[in-house]
Design a protein around this motif. Structure first.
Motif, PDB file in Angstrom:
ATOM      1  N   ASP A  73       0.875  -1.161   0.000  1.00 36.48           N
ATOM      2  CA  ASP A  73       0.000   0.000   0.000  1.00 36.48           C
ATOM      3  C   ASP A  73       0.917   1.216   0.000  1.00 36.48           C
ATOM      4  OD1 ASP A  73      -1.726   2.108   0.521  1.00 36.48           O
ATOM      5  OD2 ASP A  73      -2.971   0.944   1.896  1.00 36.48           O
ATOM      6  N   ASN A  74       1.117   1.797  -1.150  1.00 34.26           N
ATOM      7  CA  ASN A  74       2.050   2.925  -1.256  1.00 34.26           C
ATOM      8  C   ASN A  74       1.550   4.157  -0.507  1.00 34.26           C
ATOM      9  OD1 ASN A  74       3.835   1.395  -2.726  1.00 34.26           O
ATOM     10  ND2 ASN A  74       3.250   2.258  -4.715  1.00 34.26           N
ATOM     11  N   ALA A  75       0.243   4.273  -0.338  1.00 39.89           N
ATOM     12  CA  ALA A  75      -0.300   5.408   0.418  1.00 39.89           C
ATOM     13  C   ALA A  75       0.057   5.294   1.896  1.00 39.89           C
ATOM     14  CB  ALA A  75      -1.801   5.491   0.240  1.00 39.89           C
ATOM     15  N   LYS A  76       0.254   4.074   2.371  1.00 34.15           N
ATOM     16  CA  LYS A  76       0.589   3.844   3.768  1.00 34.15           C
ATOM     17  C   LYS A  76       2.062   3.500   3.969  1.00 34.15           C
ATOM     18  CE  LYS A  76      -4.029   2.272   5.111  1.00 34.15           C
ATOM     19  NZ  LYS A  76      -4.828   1.181   5.719  1.00 34.15           N
ATOM     20  N   ASN A  77       2.843   3.523   2.885  1.00 31.96           N
ATOM     21  CA  ASN A  77       4.268   3.167   2.979  1.00 31.96           C
ATOM     22  C   ASN A  77       4.452   1.808   3.653  1.00 31.96           C
ATOM     23  OD1 ASN A  77       4.793   5.630   1.837  1.00 31.96           O
ATOM     24  ND2 ASN A  77       6.144   6.352   3.450  1.00 31.96           N
ATOM     25  N   ALA A  78       3.712   0.827   3.176  1.00 38.01           N
ATOM     26  CA  ALA A  78       3.749  -0.479   3.823  1.00 38.01           C
ATOM     27  C   ALA A  78       3.710  -1.600   2.803  1.00 38.01           C
ATOM     28  CB  ALA A  78       2.573  -0.623   4.786  1.00 38.01           C
ATOM     29  N   VAL A  79       4.327  -2.704   3.194  1.00 37.85           N
ATOM     30  CA  VAL A  79       4.262  -3.925   2.417  1.00 37.85           C
ATOM     31  C   VAL A  79       3.870  -5.044   3.364  1.00 37.85           C
ATOM     32  CG1 VAL A  79       6.738  -4.425   2.677  1.00 37.85           C
ATOM     33  CG2 VAL A  79       5.473  -5.400   0.755  1.00 37.85           C
ATOM     34  N   TYR A  80       3.135  -6.017   2.847  1.00 36.67           N
ATOM     35  CA  TYR A  80       2.576  -7.066   3.685  1.00 36.67           C
ATOM     36  C   TYR A  80       2.931  -8.445   3.121  1.00 36.67           C
ATOM     37  CZ  TYR A  80      -0.225  -2.977   4.813  1.00 36.67           C
ATOM     38  OH  TYR A  80      -0.613  -1.713   5.150  1.00 36.67           O
ATOM     39  N   LEU A  81       2.896  -9.426   3.998  1.00 36.27           N
ATOM     40  CA  LEU A  81       3.026 -10.805   3.570  1.00 36.27           C
ATOM     41  C   LEU A  81       1.970 -11.618   4.309  1.00 36.27           C
ATOM     42  CD1 LEU A  81       4.720 -12.737   1.785  1.00 36.27           C
ATOM     43  CD2 LEU A  81       5.996 -13.335   3.869  1.00 36.27           C
TER      44      LEU A  81
END
Length: 122
Positions: A73-81
């Motif tokens: 989520d580039n708006a939240k500066n996050a990556v998930y697994l």
């Protein structure tokens, strides 16, 4: 430069699920391809999954294909697994990493988080 902090690890029974998160700080998060790696005791670190700058093409190591999903989520500066159907062989420290260039599984990552422990009990 980007700083990365992982969270979401823990202890889970075989067959269970966990969702790891990686929060990025610094400028230009959308300019980085992101990856998840893991390192089990006595083993070398291995790539688990990777995702391009805008969440388009992704890459998975064969052992997690169909069970793990990487997203960002580039708006939240996050990556998930998202990790489903976990088994004891998935036990490892999981790291997120960032790269300014995408080369699929051959991507060379420049920035790393400190890791989060995932333990799967049988």
């Amino acid at each position: 430069q980007v700083q990365l902090v992982e969270s979401g690890g823990g202890l889970v029974q075989a067959g269970g699920s966990l969702r790891l998160s990686c929060a990025a700080s610094g400028r230009g998060f959308s300019g980085y391809a992101m990856g998840w790696f893991r390192q089990a005791p006595g083993k070398e670190r291995e790539i688990v999954a990777g995702i391009t700058f805008n969440g388009g093409p992704t890459y998975y190591v064969d052992s997690v294909q169909g069970r793990f999903t990487i997203s960002r989520d580039n708006a939240k500066n996050a990556v998930y697994l998202q990790m489903n159907s976990l088994n004891p062989e998935d036990t490892a420290v999981y790291y997120c990493a960032a790269s300014s260039r995408w080369s699929g599984p051959r991507t060379k990552y420049e920035f790393w988080g400190q890791g989060t422990q995932v333990t799967v009990s049988s």
